[in-house]
Design a protein around this motif. Structure first.
Motif, short mmCIF file in Angstrom:
data_model
loop_
_atom_site.label_atom_id
_atom_site.label_comp_id
_atom_site.label_asym_id
_atom_site.label_seq_id
_atom_site.Cartn_x
_atom_site.Cartn_y
_atom_site.Cartn_z
N MET A 1 -2.25 -64.45 25.22
CA MET A 1 -2.43 -62.99 25.26
C MET A 1 -2.53 -62.30 23.81
O MET A 1 -2.68 -61.23 23.90
CB MET A 1 -1.43 -62.29 25.89
CG MET A 1 -1.49 -62.76 27.51
SD MET A 1 -0.34 -61.53 28.59
CE MET A 1 -0.42 -62.54 30.23
N SER B 1 -0.99 -56.95 26.36
CA SER B 1 -1.56 -57.90 25.78
C SER B 1 -2.85 -57.30 25.03
O SER B 1 -3.08 -56.09 25.05
CB SER B 1 -2.48 -58.99 26.66
OG SER B 1 -3.44 -58.23 27.49
N GLU C 1 5.30 -65.57 26.32
CA GLU C 1 3.93 -65.30 25.49
C GLU C 1 4.48 -65.30 23.95
O GLU C 1 3.56 -64.92 23.22
CB GLU C 1 3.55 -64.01 25.58
CG GLU C 1 2.82 -63.85 26.92
CD GLU C 1 1.55 -64.75 27.17
OE1 GLU C 1 0.95 -64.99 26.39
OE2 GLU C 1 1.42 -65.32 28.19
#
Ligand code: NAP
Length: 257
Positions: free
Chosen positions: A1, A235, A28
């Motif tokens: 992301m 993101s 992430e």
């Protein structure tokens, strides 16, 4: 992301939806500042996230609904790229009983805490040319929940504030949106099932089963689904999503648009 190495504050995140958001951001590669009032539960959550995801996790035990609590959080937080605003929900009850103190408490928790943290963090995001804010609100801003009039009222105020500020900073790389949970499987929902059980005389499990059948998905949402949506809203790819109210409710809000 595209957010590995970023730094996020996730408020009210030792359990439930906040924790789901923290875990998805950690997956992430985002370093975290986590907050809740109970230090013990918060530290257990932080240790589990560090162990699984290997990101840096700072914990700040504090009440995010108070000036002192937010000051403590901001002192430890440093430069933030991402802020997820969250706090406990107001108590259920009857509109006949709520006095000024009840409304002010709901406003402090479910509107002003998020507003104050945006005022404290968004200007620096604008200076750096990148930022993401997700405010956890509720389906109650689209569809009133009778026993949660305090939520209906306070979250409407936050929704109005966000609609303006999101458009004011959109040209500076800062993306601000709201994420609206419908019914999810958390302690909060158990509490509301228990409250309804006290009104109807049904067992708590029966209330839960009945409420789940009212959702087209026929189940409560999970904290991991909620967290994954939050992570997407933080993101790089969400850069053109400005001032939106994203509803996650298994189809329960019945509308065409
Ligand atoms: P939850 O499972 O009860 O978790 C609440 C989390 O917030 C815990 O980590 C709690 O830790 C922390 N917290 C509560 N008050 C706080 C405060 N004043 N300062 C700092 N941390 C605080 O609740 P949830 O289901 O995740 O709900 C999160 C929010 O979404 C609530 O506002 C709720 O009303 C709203 N919402 C939830 C649903 C749902 O279906 N779950 C639906 C619509 C809206 P400590 O107690 O240790 O502080």
């Amino acid at each position: 992301m595209g957010i590995a190495g970023r730094r996020a504050l996730v408020c009210a995140s030792s359990k439930g939806l906040g924790r789901g958001c923290a875990e998805a951001l950690a997956a992430e590669g985002v370093d975290l500042v986590l907050n809740a009032r109970s230090a013990d539960t918060l530290e257990v959550t932080a240790e589990e996230i560090r162990a699984v995801h290997g990101v840096k996790v700072t914990t700040v035990p504090a009440d995010v609904t108070t000036d002192q609590g937010r000051a403590a959080i901001l002192e430890q937080a440093g430069d933030l790229d991402i802020v997820v605003n969250n706090a406990g929900g107001p108590p259920p009850g009857s509109w006949r009983d709520w006095d000024r103190d009840a409304f002010i408490a709901a406003f402090d928790a479910n509107a002003y805490a998020a507003i104050a943290l945006m005022q404290a963090t968004v200007p620096a995001m604008c200076d750096r040319g990148w930022g993401r804010v997700v405010n956890i609100t509720s389906v109650s801003v689209k569809q009133p929940i009778g026993v949660l009039g305090l939520s209906n009222t306070a979250r409407a105020a936050l929704t109005g504030f966000v609609a303006g500020i999101a458009r004011d900073v959109a040209d500076q790389g800062v993306v601000i949106n709201n994420l609206l949970p419908g019914l999810h499987a958390t302690d909060r929902t158990v509490g509301l099932d228990t409250y309804e059980s006290s009104l109807t005389g049904e067992g708590v499990a029966d209330v839960s089963a009945r409420r789940q059948t009212t959702i087209p998905a026929r189940r409560y949402g999970s904290t991991s689904e909620f967290g994954a949506t939050c992570a997407f809203m933080c993101s790089v790819q969400a850069g053109f999503m400005i001032g939106q109210n994203i509803l996650l409710d298994g189809g329960a809000f019945n509308s065409t648009l």
